[in-house]
Design a protein around this motif. Sequence first.
Motif, PDB file in Angstrom:
ATOM      1  N   ALA A   1       0.850  -1.197   0.000  1.00 61.97           N
ATOM      2  CA  ALA A   1       0.000   0.000   0.000  1.00 61.97           C
ATOM      3  C   ALA A   1       0.888   1.250   0.000  1.00 61.97           C
ATOM      4  O   ALA A   1       1.997   1.235   0.545  1.00 61.97           O
ATOM      5  CB  ALA A   1      -0.912   0.006   1.221  1.00 61.97           C
ATOM      6  N   PHE A   2       0.397   2.328  -0.608  1.00 64.06           N
ATOM      7  CA  PHE A   2       1.173   3.565  -0.663  1.00 64.06           C
ATOM      8  C   PHE A   2       1.548   4.063   0.732  1.00 64.06           C
ATOM      9  O   PHE A   2       2.645   4.588   0.926  1.00 64.06           O
ATOM     10  CB  PHE A   2       0.413   4.666  -1.416  1.00 64.06           C
ATOM     11  N   ASP A   3       0.659   3.889   1.715  1.00 64.01           N
ATOM     12  CA  ASP A   3       0.969   4.396   3.055  1.00 64.01           C
ATOM     13  C   ASP A   3       2.047   3.578   3.775  1.00 64.01           C
ATOM     14  O   ASP A   3       2.528   3.978   4.824  1.00 64.01           O
ATOM     15  CB  ASP A   3      -0.290   4.533   3.918  1.00 64.01           C
ATOM     16  N   GLU A   4       2.463   2.460   3.201  1.00 62.70           N
ATOM     17  CA  GLU A   4       3.567   1.676   3.757  1.00 62.70           C
ATOM     18  C   GLU A   4       4.926   2.165   3.242  1.00 62.70           C
ATOM     19  O   GLU A   4       5.959   1.812   3.787  1.00 62.70           O
ATOM     20  CB  GLU A   4       3.432   0.193   3.367  1.00 62.70           C
ATOM     21  N   ILE A   5       4.915   2.960   2.179  1.00 62.60           N
ATOM     22  CA  ILE A   5       6.151   3.378   1.506  1.00 62.60           C
ATOM     23  C   ILE A   5       6.650   4.698   2.069  1.00 62.60           C
ATOM     24  O   ILE A   5       5.959   5.713   2.023  1.00 62.60           O
ATOM     25  CB  ILE A   5       5.922   3.511  -0.016  1.00 62.60           C
ATOM     26  N   ALA A   6       7.873   4.692   2.603  1.00 64.17           N
ATOM     27  CA  ALA A   6       8.505   5.914   3.096  1.00 64.17           C
ATOM     28  C   ALA A   6       9.108   6.693   1.926  1.00 64.17           C
ATOM     29  O   ALA A   6       8.948   7.903   1.810  1.00 64.17           O
ATOM     30  CB  ALA A   6       9.582   5.589   4.122  1.00 64.17           C
ATOM     31  N   LYS A   7       9.819   5.980   1.057  1.00 63.19           N
ATOM     32  CA  LYS A   7      10.352   6.589  -0.163  1.00 63.19           C
ATOM     33  C   LYS A   7      10.622   5.484  -1.169  1.00 63.19           C
ATOM     34  O   LYS A   7      10.796   4.314  -0.805  1.00 63.19           O
ATOM     35  CB  LYS A   7      11.589   7.443   0.097  1.00 63.19           C
ATOM     36  N   ALA A   8      10.653   5.878  -2.430  1.00 60.07           N
ATOM     37  CA  ALA A   8      10.862   4.909  -3.506  1.00 60.07           C
ATOM     38  C   ALA A   8      11.624   5.574  -4.640  1.00 60.07           C
ATOM     39  O   ALA A   8      11.541   6.785  -4.840  1.00 60.07           O
ATOM     40  CB  ALA A   8       9.516   4.381  -4.008  1.00 60.07           C
ATOM     41  N   ARG A   9      12.354   4.730  -5.366  1.00 58.83           N
ATOM     42  CA  ARG A   9      13.170   5.223  -6.476  1.00 58.83           C
ATOM     43  C   ARG A   9      13.277   4.113  -7.514  1.00 58.83           C
ATOM     44  O   ARG A   9      13.399   2.941  -7.179  1.00 58.83           O
ATOM     45  CB  ARG A   9      14.547   5.595  -5.950  1.00 58.83           C
ATOM     46  N   VAL A  10      13.250   4.501  -8.788  1.00 62.62           N
ATOM     47  CA  VAL A  10      13.451   3.539  -9.868  1.00 62.62           C
ATOM     48  C   VAL A  10      14.907   3.106  -9.856  1.00 62.62           C
ATOM     49  O   VAL A  10      15.814   3.922  -9.661  1.00 62.62           O
ATOM     50  CB  VAL A  10      13.089   4.170 -11.238  1.00 62.62           C
ATOM     51  N   GLU A  11      15.137   1.825 -10.032  1.00 61.80           N
ATOM     52  CA  GLU A  11      16.488   1.284 -10.123  1.00 61.80           C
ATOM     53  C   GLU A  11      16.916   1.249 -11.590  1.00 61.80           C
ATOM     54  O   GLU A  11      16.129   0.879 -12.458  1.00 61.80           O
ATOM     55  CB  GLU A  11      16.531  -0.144  -9.568  1.00 61.80           C
TER      56      GLU A  11
END
Length: 165
Positions: free
Chosen positions: A142-152
Amino acid sequence: MSTTQSERLRGLLEPLVSAEQLDLEEIEVSRAGRRRVLRIVVDSEEGVELDACAELSRAISAKLDETDAMGDGEYVLEVSSPGADRPLTEHRHYVRATGRLAKLHLHEGGELVARILAVDEEGLDLEVPGVKGRKPTSRRVAFDEIAKARVEIEFSRKDKKEEEA
């Protein structure tokens, strides 16, 4: 309530960017010696070509010359597209990254590297690569579980090569 320079610039420039069917992703004003640097990052579903950045830069420059949004001092204008490994912060970023490998830092701790298979309003369907010969597994985040994200960055994807063979 005062309006920051970035908010004023966003209000001024967003119509110009939208007219080119682009999304205004970021505005940053910083110092480089005695000059200021105005960095504007734009994107679209199809990406952004260099010619589009150059054309938009000319339009933004003309608009800024008509106003006092940057004040009287000298400044450098940079218009670009986001880098390949840019952070995923908006829903549209995740949609554009569908099929790509991403590194997710979770609020509960830990990180997850997985391929984004699908995106909806609540979160992501992911394929987590198998380790040591194991098969990949599916996972929902879920989006609310994600602190930050980045494409590898991927220089060589197996599935692309297999499709070509």
